[in-house]
Design an enzyme around this catalytic site. Sequence first.
Site, PDB file in Angstrom:
ATOM      1  N   TYR A  98       0.116  57.236  34.990  1.00  0.00           N
ATOM      2  CA  TYR A  98       1.240  57.541  35.871  1.00  0.00           C
ATOM      3  C   TYR A  98       2.492  57.724  35.024  1.00  0.00           C
ATOM      4  O   TYR A  98       2.875  56.824  34.278  1.00  0.00           O
ATOM      5  CB  TYR A  98       1.465  56.395  36.865  1.00  0.00           C
ATOM      6  CG  TYR A  98       2.482  56.761  37.923  1.00  0.00           C
ATOM      7  CD1 TYR A  98       2.078  57.254  39.160  1.00  0.00           C
ATOM      8  CD2 TYR A  98       3.846  56.654  37.667  1.00  0.00           C
ATOM      9  CE1 TYR A  98       3.008  57.626  40.120  1.00  0.00           C
ATOM     10  CE2 TYR A  98       4.781  57.032  38.618  1.00  0.00           C
ATOM     11  CZ  TYR A  98       4.363  57.514  39.842  1.00  0.00           C
ATOM     12  OH  TYR A  98       5.282  57.894  40.781  1.00  0.00           O
ATOM     13  N   GLN A 111       0.890  57.331  46.771  1.00  0.00           N
ATOM     14  CA  GLN A 111      -0.151  58.334  47.031  1.00  0.00           C
ATOM     15  C   GLN A 111      -0.847  58.768  45.743  1.00  0.00           C
ATOM     16  O   GLN A 111      -2.049  59.043  45.737  1.00  0.00           O
ATOM     17  CB  GLN A 111       0.406  59.540  47.814  1.00  0.00           C
ATOM     18  CG  GLN A 111       1.552  60.317  47.155  1.00  0.00           C
ATOM     19  CD  GLN A 111       2.928  59.708  47.419  1.00  0.00           C
ATOM     20  OE1 GLN A 111       3.063  58.538  47.750  1.00  0.00           O
ATOM     21  NE2 GLN A 111       3.967  60.518  47.262  1.00  0.00           N
ATOM     22  N   ASN A 129       8.129  52.986  40.207  1.00  0.00           N
ATOM     23  CA  ASN A 129       9.019  52.194  41.058  1.00  0.00           C
ATOM     24  C   ASN A 129       8.227  51.126  41.820  1.00  0.00           C
ATOM     25  O   ASN A 129       7.033  50.946  41.589  1.00  0.00           O
ATOM     26  CB  ASN A 129       9.796  53.110  42.016  1.00  0.00           C
ATOM     27  CG  ASN A 129       8.870  53.843  42.986  1.00  0.00           C
ATOM     28  OD1 ASN A 129       7.730  53.437  43.204  1.00  0.00           O
ATOM     29  ND2 ASN A 129       9.367  54.911  43.567  1.00  0.00           N
ATOM     30  N   SER A 166      13.561  46.948  31.463  1.00  0.00           N
ATOM     31  CA  SER A 166      13.544  46.698  30.020  1.00  0.00           C
ATOM     32  C   SER A 166      14.304  45.439  29.630  1.00  0.00           C
ATOM     33  O   SER A 166      15.262  45.049  30.293  1.00  0.00           O
ATOM     34  CB  SER A 166      14.196  47.865  29.283  1.00  0.00           C
ATOM     35  OG  SER A 166      13.428  48.998  29.407  1.00  0.00           O
ATOM     36  N   GLN A 168      18.996  48.988  25.291  1.00  0.00           N
ATOM     37  CA  GLN A 168      18.183  48.574  26.443  1.00  0.00           C
ATOM     38  C   GLN A 168      19.004  48.525  27.726  1.00  0.00           C
ATOM     39  O   GLN A 168      18.517  48.854  28.803  1.00  0.00           O
ATOM     40  CB  GLN A 168      17.523  47.217  26.187  1.00  0.00           C
ATOM     41  CG  GLN A 168      16.467  47.270  25.098  1.00  0.00           C
ATOM     42  CD  GLN A 168      15.512  48.428  25.280  1.00  0.00           C
ATOM     43  OE1 GLN A 168      14.722  48.455  26.214  1.00  0.00           O
ATOM     44  NE2 GLN A 168      15.598  49.439  24.409  1.00  0.00           N
ATOM     45  N   HIS A 189      19.058  51.578  30.007  1.00  0.00           N
ATOM     46  CA  HIS A 189      17.858  51.987  30.754  1.00  0.00           C
ATOM     47  C   HIS A 189      18.042  51.830  32.252  1.00  0.00           C
ATOM     48  O   HIS A 189      17.664  52.697  33.037  1.00  0.00           O
ATOM     49  CB  HIS A 189      16.646  51.154  30.336  1.00  0.00           C
ATOM     50  CG  HIS A 189      15.847  51.763  29.236  1.00  0.00           C
ATOM     51  ND1 HIS A 189      15.230  52.970  29.367  1.00  0.00           N
ATOM     52  CD2 HIS A 189      15.563  51.326  27.986  1.00  0.00           C
ATOM     53  CE1 HIS A 189      14.587  53.258  28.226  1.00  0.00           C
ATOM     54  NE2 HIS A 189      14.786  52.276  27.377  1.00  0.00           N
ATOM     55  N   GLU A 220      10.439  41.185  26.144  1.00  0.00           N
ATOM     56  CA  GLU A 220       9.663  42.401  25.910  1.00  0.00           C
ATOM     57  C   GLU A 220       9.853  42.861  24.453  1.00  0.00           C
ATOM     58  O   GLU A 220       8.902  43.047  23.731  1.00  0.00           O
ATOM     59  CB  GLU A 220      10.143  43.487  26.881  1.00  0.00           C
ATOM     60  CG  GLU A 220       9.372  44.786  26.767  1.00  0.00           C
ATOM     61  CD  GLU A 220      10.038  45.925  27.538  1.00  0.00           C
ATOM     62  OE1 GLU A 220      11.216  45.788  27.912  1.00  0.00           O
ATOM     63  OE2 GLU A 220       9.369  46.953  27.751  1.00  0.00           O
ATOM     64  N   HIS A 221      11.110  43.056  24.065  1.00  0.00           N
ATOM     65  CA  HIS A 221      11.438  43.417  22.680  1.00  0.00           C
ATOM     66  C   HIS A 221      12.199  42.273  22.033  1.00  0.00           C
ATOM     67  O   HIS A 221      13.157  41.774  22.621  1.00  0.00           O
ATOM     68  CB  HIS A 221      12.363  44.645  22.630  1.00  0.00           C
ATOM     69  CG  HIS A 221      11.832  45.856  23.321  1.00  0.00           C
ATOM     70  ND1 HIS A 221      12.205  46.200  24.602  1.00  0.00           N
ATOM     71  CD2 HIS A 221      10.970  46.814  22.898  1.00  0.00           C
ATOM     72  CE1 HIS A 221      11.584  47.329  24.939  1.00  0.00           C
ATOM     73  NE2 HIS A 221      10.831  47.719  23.932  1.00  0.00           N
ATOM     74  N   ASP A 232      10.488  52.663  20.150  1.00  0.00           N
ATOM     75  CA  ASP A 232      10.336  53.415  21.401  1.00  0.00           C
ATOM     76  C   ASP A 232       9.667  54.760  21.188  1.00  0.00           C
ATOM     77  O   ASP A 232       8.945  55.245  22.053  1.00  0.00           O
ATOM     78  CB  ASP A 232      11.715  53.683  22.032  1.00  0.00           C
ATOM     79  CG  ASP A 232      12.236  52.487  22.786  1.00  0.00           C
ATOM     80  OD1 ASP A 232      11.441  51.576  23.073  1.00  0.00           O
ATOM     81  OD2 ASP A 232      13.441  52.462  23.093  1.00  0.00           O
ATOM     82  N   GLU A 234     -28.640  22.033  38.182  1.00  0.00           N
ATOM     83  CA  GLU A 234     -27.661  22.784  38.970  1.00  0.00           C
ATOM     84  C   GLU A 234     -28.249  23.183  40.327  1.00  0.00           C
ATOM     85  O   GLU A 234     -27.614  23.888  41.099  1.00  0.00           O
ATOM     86  CB  GLU A 234     -27.179  24.018  38.190  1.00  0.00           C
ATOM     87  CG  GLU A 234     -26.412  23.645  36.926  1.00  0.00           C
ATOM     88  CD  GLU A 234     -25.491  24.743  36.379  1.00  0.00           C
ATOM     89  OE1 GLU A 234     -25.690  25.916  36.740  1.00  0.00           O
ATOM     90  OE2 GLU A 234     -24.582  24.410  35.594  1.00  0.00           O
ATOM     91  N   HIS A 288     -34.136  29.900  39.003  1.00  0.00           N
ATOM     92  CA  HIS A 288     -33.727  30.090  37.612  1.00  0.00           C
ATOM     93  C   HIS A 288     -34.726  29.396  36.676  1.00  0.00           C
ATOM     94  O   HIS A 288     -35.159  29.966  35.670  1.00  0.00           O
ATOM     95  CB  HIS A 288     -32.330  29.493  37.377  1.00  0.00           C
ATOM     96  CG  HIS A 288     -31.195  30.331  37.882  1.00  0.00           C
ATOM     97  ND1 HIS A 288     -31.016  30.651  39.213  1.00  0.00           N
ATOM     98  CD2 HIS A 288     -30.166  30.923  37.223  1.00  0.00           C
ATOM     99  CE1 HIS A 288     -29.923  31.382  39.339  1.00  0.00           C
ATOM    100  NE2 HIS A 288     -29.389  31.569  38.159  1.00  0.00           N
TER     101      HIS A 288
END
Lengths: 425, 425
Positions: free
Chosen positions: A121, A183, A206, A229, A251, A254, A319-320, A353, A407, A412
């Site tokens: 995506y 979708q 999103n 970010s 950052q 963003h 994250e960074h 990046d 068990e 088994h």
Amino acid sequence: MKIIRKSDPVNLRRTVDQGTVEQRKIVQSIIQDVKENGDQAVLSYTERFDGVKLVDYKVTSEEFEEAYDSLDGEYVQILKEAADNIRAFHEKQSTKSWFDTQSNGTILGQKITPIDAAGVYVPGGTAAYPSSVFMNIIPAQVAGVERIVMVTPPGKDGKVPAGVLLSAHILGVEDVYKVGGAQAVAALAYGTESIQAVDKITGPGNVFVALAKREVFGDVDIDMIAGPSEIAVLADDTAEAAEVAGDLLSQAEHDARSSSVLVTTSSSLAEQVQSEVEKQLADLPREEIARKSVEDYGMIILCETWDEAVDTINEIAPEHLEIITEDPFQELGKIKHAGAIFLGPYSSEPVGDYFAGPNHVLPTNGTARFSSPLNVDDFVKKSSVISYSAQAMKENADKIARFARLEGLEAHARAVEIRKERWKS
Amino acid sequence: MKIIRKSDPVNLRRTVDQGTVEQRKIVQSIIQDVKENGDQAVLSYTERFDGVKLVDYKVTSEEFEEAYDSLDGEYVQILKEAADNIRAFHEKQSTKSWFDTQSNGTILGQKITPIDAAGVYVPGGTAAYPSSVFMNIIPAQVAGVERIVMVTPPGKDGKVPAGVLLSAHILGVEDVYKVGGAQAVAALAYGTESIQAVDKITGPGNVFVALAKREVFGDVDIDMIAGPSEIAVLADDTAEAAEVAGDLLSQAEHDARSSSVLVTTSSSLAEQVQSEVEKQLADLPREEIARKSVEDYGMIILCETWDEAVDTINEIAPEHLEIITEDPFQELGKIKHAGAIFLGPYSSEPVGDYFAGPNHVLPTNGTARFSSPLNVDDFVKKSSVISYSAQAMKENADKIARFARLEGLEAHARAVEIRKERWKS
């Protein structure tokens, strides 16, 4: 950017946006509709949400060519060099099938197989980044995934940004569809007349995309749910304030919800960075976004001791993470949680990046506690391999049967014991 | 067990139980309650769902000792040997941090770090298996996870099965709590006064447990959502029908929804297995469950060609696959999707459940298409490491800045360009 003390009450851990009940319902109904009505549902949501009426939504070879022609040769060269670097790094991540032999004849092992098909995506609008195309597709290609499908929402003109198409083209991916939102996720997970279902969906989006990924999880695999970010810089007196400020703002620009944090024991660096941030903010094209991000989520945390500074970083699990100190490698072993770790003054975050090679799809919201950068392993799966020998069965059948009975699983036990008939005859 | 042709209309792919809307609501409200009211909520759900009023729900050292004393020494020995085998296999899975040096001084790498804390859910009732304790905890221990918490629902007598406690004890795990259901998952994810929150939750459970894991996913990591057991046997004329039938029934006895499938090109084997299944079913203690499983989900698929048989297996993507043919290793490369692959006549499935070493927590419902057995990698995470050199920055700053500007991210470009000041002075 405010300066605070570690002892000040502040919540360093951010949480994942789970969406509202209403949003979840909308996403569930979109998924159901696409499951039942396929392309027809996809096209009607595209008209409703993206404001464009499409008939066929697969990107054509003419569109790829148009994208290629619209961008200059130098840019294409830079993209190709970046793709080469990213591929070189990810090739080093590949893991191998292995096996282990035992002297009684038993062989145990682990077989690595790529997944059959991956769906990527790519968000639309201003967040339609060529680099995201590379970062999602290249690990899948290195893993050996045979079929890669890309989806991205069309603009109101029915087009996809040229840079995005060009990036897919450079990688040889031509299965690209103009569809976004829940979708698109549904189409990838369950298939339509146009799109063949995939086994794993990756890429940011999103809240509707994130909720849809959560819904289809289990029927297909997904990568982590991405949040805004984040950057944390761990620095001492040797850091250049202007460079640190520049990296923090990279950052902050963003998203208004991005988070930029400096953690230091140096009060002089703290003050210099504070004033540099203000100075650099003033003439940024995305000043409004960056300023809001800095005001709401930015902070400079001044620590009493270096241990406290390191603990703060591990608590944030950023994250960074940039480490700009006299000897950054010395700090590496102390860092438990971070998506990507940038060492030294030249390892500016944007280097990662676009260009250096490691993936820029990284765990956010403190999920570096348990998640990894997108990587080649995300596109393969393991199968255990067990070849038990006659001798191993002879030696262990009774123990295994005993264990099974304890068990409460008689069938088994019998399945193993029936092998003993072979030695009776 | 019915014999069908590959060409007969049959759905080989099972889907994940997503729960009803009502069940999801119940789970969401339990999680919210535990988040807000901690132990008090946990204990009230335990009273309601498990029918026992507890005051303290952490297992005491007296309870561990009692469990140890209640089981005979031979059983303890078998458990320990199994644990050793499982540990030996998982130690071979461990991956290493690595780095790669470039001649311009740049270093790129990948750092492996264990997660801080893991939570293991062990189901109650008849599905309280000592082997599950081993299979969930040992990979976490091998990964280096420092804190491991186990939860399992108490019986009406407020106790946990001795075998389960003993297994935890053998592994040195003493952080064990008597709580099950969605409330246990919530407690592990968000913490209570008694239970410190963990970073990842693994282990199977009923639909409420599965839904709760799905809800908390993102705030913590989870393993795959487990479905009923499955076995597929790919066999030719060299297979012993009685052995194949025994192995099929070993999975059928787990759950009425378990699935046991034989795929073969041999009509004589198909018929022999059919009659052997009937014969062996007749005197199984869990006959009722096994018979229902065989009737509803069991089948013998008779294929025209060997290729068709192999394709059928890949379409099913079974949790357990046995290959019982003249040369089973020759088939290994053809198998794309299976959780665990058992080769040859002595590799009966229960060998893998208890004793051989590989994990028995495996992808079900066709998720072997994209998921792996529970393994050491599930308890570590990666961090990318980037140490960009001065020379690399000199060579590439302009390209990186150009790339950033084409994505519309000016602050990214400037963060890199500001480093060029270093060469101006």
